[in-house]
Design a protein around this motif. Structure first.
Motif, mmCIF file in Angstrom:
data_model
loop_
_atom_site.group_PDB
_atom_site.id
_atom_site.type_symbol
_atom_site.label_atom_id
_atom_site.label_comp_id
_atom_site.label_asym_id
_atom_site.label_seq_id
_atom_site.Cartn_x
_atom_site.Cartn_y
_atom_site.Cartn_z
ATOM 1 N N LYS A 145 25.588 -8.670 -23.624
ATOM 2 C CA LYS A 145 24.757 -7.589 -24.180
ATOM 3 C C LYS A 145 24.100 -6.717 -23.126
ATOM 4 N N TYR A 146 23.564 -7.364 -22.087
ATOM 5 C CA TYR A 146 22.766 -6.628 -21.116
ATOM 6 C C TYR A 146 23.481 -6.570 -19.785
ATOM 7 N N ASP A 147 23.798 -5.362 -19.356
ATOM 8 C CA ASP A 147 24.458 -5.151 -18.076
ATOM 9 C C ASP A 147 25.653 -6.092 -17.908
ATOM 10 N N PRO A 148 26.588 -6.063 -18.856
ATOM 11 C CA PRO A 148 27.677 -7.036 -18.823
ATOM 12 C C PRO A 148 28.664 -6.788 -17.688
ATOM 13 N N SER A 149 29.146 -7.876 -17.131
ATOM 14 C CA SER A 149 30.224 -7.796 -16.144
ATOM 15 C C SER A 149 31.032 -9.078 -16.246
ATOM 16 N N VAL A 150 32.239 -9.036 -15.746
ATOM 17 C CA VAL A 150 33.079 -10.229 -15.772
ATOM 18 C C VAL A 150 32.401 -11.348 -14.974
ATOM 19 N N ASN A 151 31.883 -11.012 -13.794
ATOM 20 C CA ASN A 151 31.285 -12.050 -12.945
ATOM 21 C C ASN A 151 30.058 -12.703 -13.572
ATOM 22 N N SER A 152 29.167 -11.902 -14.154
ATOM 23 C CA SER A 152 27.974 -12.499 -14.769
ATOM 24 C C SER A 152 28.379 -13.366 -15.966
ATOM 25 N N SER A 153 29.392 -12.928 -16.694
ATOM 26 C CA SER A 153 29.864 -13.710 -17.839
ATOM 27 C C SER A 153 30.464 -15.033 -17.382
ATOM 28 N N LEU A 154 31.266 -14.975 -16.318
ATOM 29 C CA LEU A 154 31.889 -16.207 -15.805
ATOM 30 C C LEU A 154 30.835 -17.208 -15.365
ATOM 31 N N LYS A 155 29.821 -16.708 -14.654
ATOM 32 C CA LYS A 155 28.752 -17.580 -14.174
ATOM 33 C C LYS A 155 28.091 -18.299 -15.349
ATOM 34 N N PHE A 156 27.754 -17.537 -16.385
ATOM 35 C CA PHE A 156 27.087 -18.106 -17.557
ATOM 36 C C PHE A 156 28.003 -19.070 -18.306
ATOM 37 N N LEU A 157 29.241 -18.654 -18.559
ATOM 38 C CA LEU A 157 30.151 -19.471 -19.362
ATOM 39 C C LEU A 157 30.503 -20.791 -18.676
ATOM 40 N N ARG A 158 30.555 -20.784 -17.359
ATOM 41 C CA ARG A 158 30.871 -22.025 -16.642
ATOM 42 C C ARG A 158 29.744 -23.045 -16.773
ATOM 43 N N LYS A 159 28.510 -22.556 -16.989
ATOM 44 C CA LYS A 159 27.367 -23.461 -17.109
ATOM 45 C C LYS A 159 27.025 -23.782 -18.563
ATOM 46 N N THR A 160 27.685 -23.105 -19.505
ATOM 47 C CA THR A 160 27.260 -23.188 -20.910
ATOM 48 C C THR A 160 28.448 -23.534 -21.812
ATOM 49 N N PRO A 161 28.702 -24.841 -21.979
ATOM 50 C CA PRO A 161 29.897 -25.270 -22.718
ATOM 51 C C PRO A 161 30.025 -24.703 -24.131
ATOM 52 N N TRP A 162 28.930 -24.610 -24.896
ATOM 53 C CA TRP A 162 29.051 -24.114 -26.282
ATOM 54 C C TRP A 162 29.509 -22.662 -26.301
ATOM 55 N N ALA A 163 29.018 -21.868 -25.352
ATOM 56 C CA ALA A 163 29.395 -20.450 -25.303
ATOM 57 C C ALA A 163 30.846 -20.319 -24.845
ATOM 58 N N ARG A 164 31.221 -21.135 -23.896
ATOM 59 C CA ARG A 164 32.600 -21.103 -23.404
ATOM 60 C C ARG A 164 33.578 -21.457 -24.530
ATOM 61 N N GLU A 165 33.214 -22.455 -25.325
ATOM 62 C CA GLU A 165 34.069 -22.850 -26.453
ATOM 63 C C GLU A 165 34.250 -21.697 -27.429
ATOM 64 N N LYS A 166 33.172 -20.982 -27.709
ATOM 65 C CA LYS A 166 33.271 -19.841 -28.631
ATOM 66 C C LYS A 166 34.165 -18.744 -28.066
ATOM 67 N N VAL A 167 34.021 -18.477 -26.780
ATOM 68 C CA VAL A 167 34.820 -17.443 -26.126
ATOM 69 C C VAL A 167 36.297 -17.855 -26.119
ATOM 70 N N GLU A 168 36.550 -19.130 -25.834
ATOM 71 C CA GLU A 168 37.937 -19.623 -25.838
ATOM 72 C C GLU A 168 38.541 -19.544 -27.231
ATOM 73 N N ALA A 169 37.751 -19.881 -28.249
ATOM 74 C CA ALA A 169 38.245 -19.815 -29.630
ATOM 75 C C ALA A 169 38.570 -18.370 -30.009
ATOM 76 N N LEU A 170 37.708 -17.453 -29.605
ATOM 77 C CA LEU A 170 37.938 -16.036 -29.871
ATOM 78 C C LEU A 170 39.217 -15.563 -29.179
ATOM 79 N N TYR A 171 39.428 -16.037 -27.971
ATOM 80 C CA TYR A 171 40.629 -15.679 -27.220
ATOM 81 C C TYR A 171 41.889 -16.153 -27.952
ATOM 82 N N LEU A 172 41.843 -17.381 -28.459
ATOM 83 C CA LEU A 172 43.002 -17.916 -29.179
ATOM 84 C C LEU A 172 43.266 -17.118 -30.457
ATOM 85 N N LEU A 173 42.198 -16.716 -31.137
ATOM 86 C CA LEU A 173 42.355 -15.877 -32.336
ATOM 87 C C LEU A 173 43.002 -14.545 -31.986
#
Length: 78
Positions: A41-69
């Motif tokens: 939402k705020y100042d999004p970038s691939v790098n900031s997203s990667l940093k967050f998703l690597r530390k946050t399993p529930w968010a990573r799972e949602k992103v992976e599920a969205l990718y598969l869809l």
């Protein structure tokens, strides 16, 4: 047993590739609608997203599920 990755559709796909493809397909705004996380939402970038998703399993799972869809949808459109 042939290996644990046989049934994992995400095997061999890097998180960076997932985030980049989703961003390309939907854009940050829509991604933030699908997965309500600050790094989309705020100042999004691939790098900031990667940093967050690597530390946050529930968010990573949602992103992976969205990718598969998204991939399933693309398959249907072919």
């Amino acid at each position: 047993m042939h290996g644990e990755h046989k049934n994992n559709p995400l095997h061999g796909i890097k998180l960076k590739q997932i985030v980049e493809e989703l961003q390309e397909e939907y854009g940050w705004e829509l991604l933030a609608e699908f997965v309500n996380i600050r790094c989309f939402k705020y100042d999004p970038s691939v790098n900031s997203s990667l940093k967050f998703l690597r530390k946050t399993p529930w968010a990573r799972e949602k992103v992976e599920a969205l990718y598969l869809l998204m991939r399933k949808k693309r398959e249907k459109e072919r």
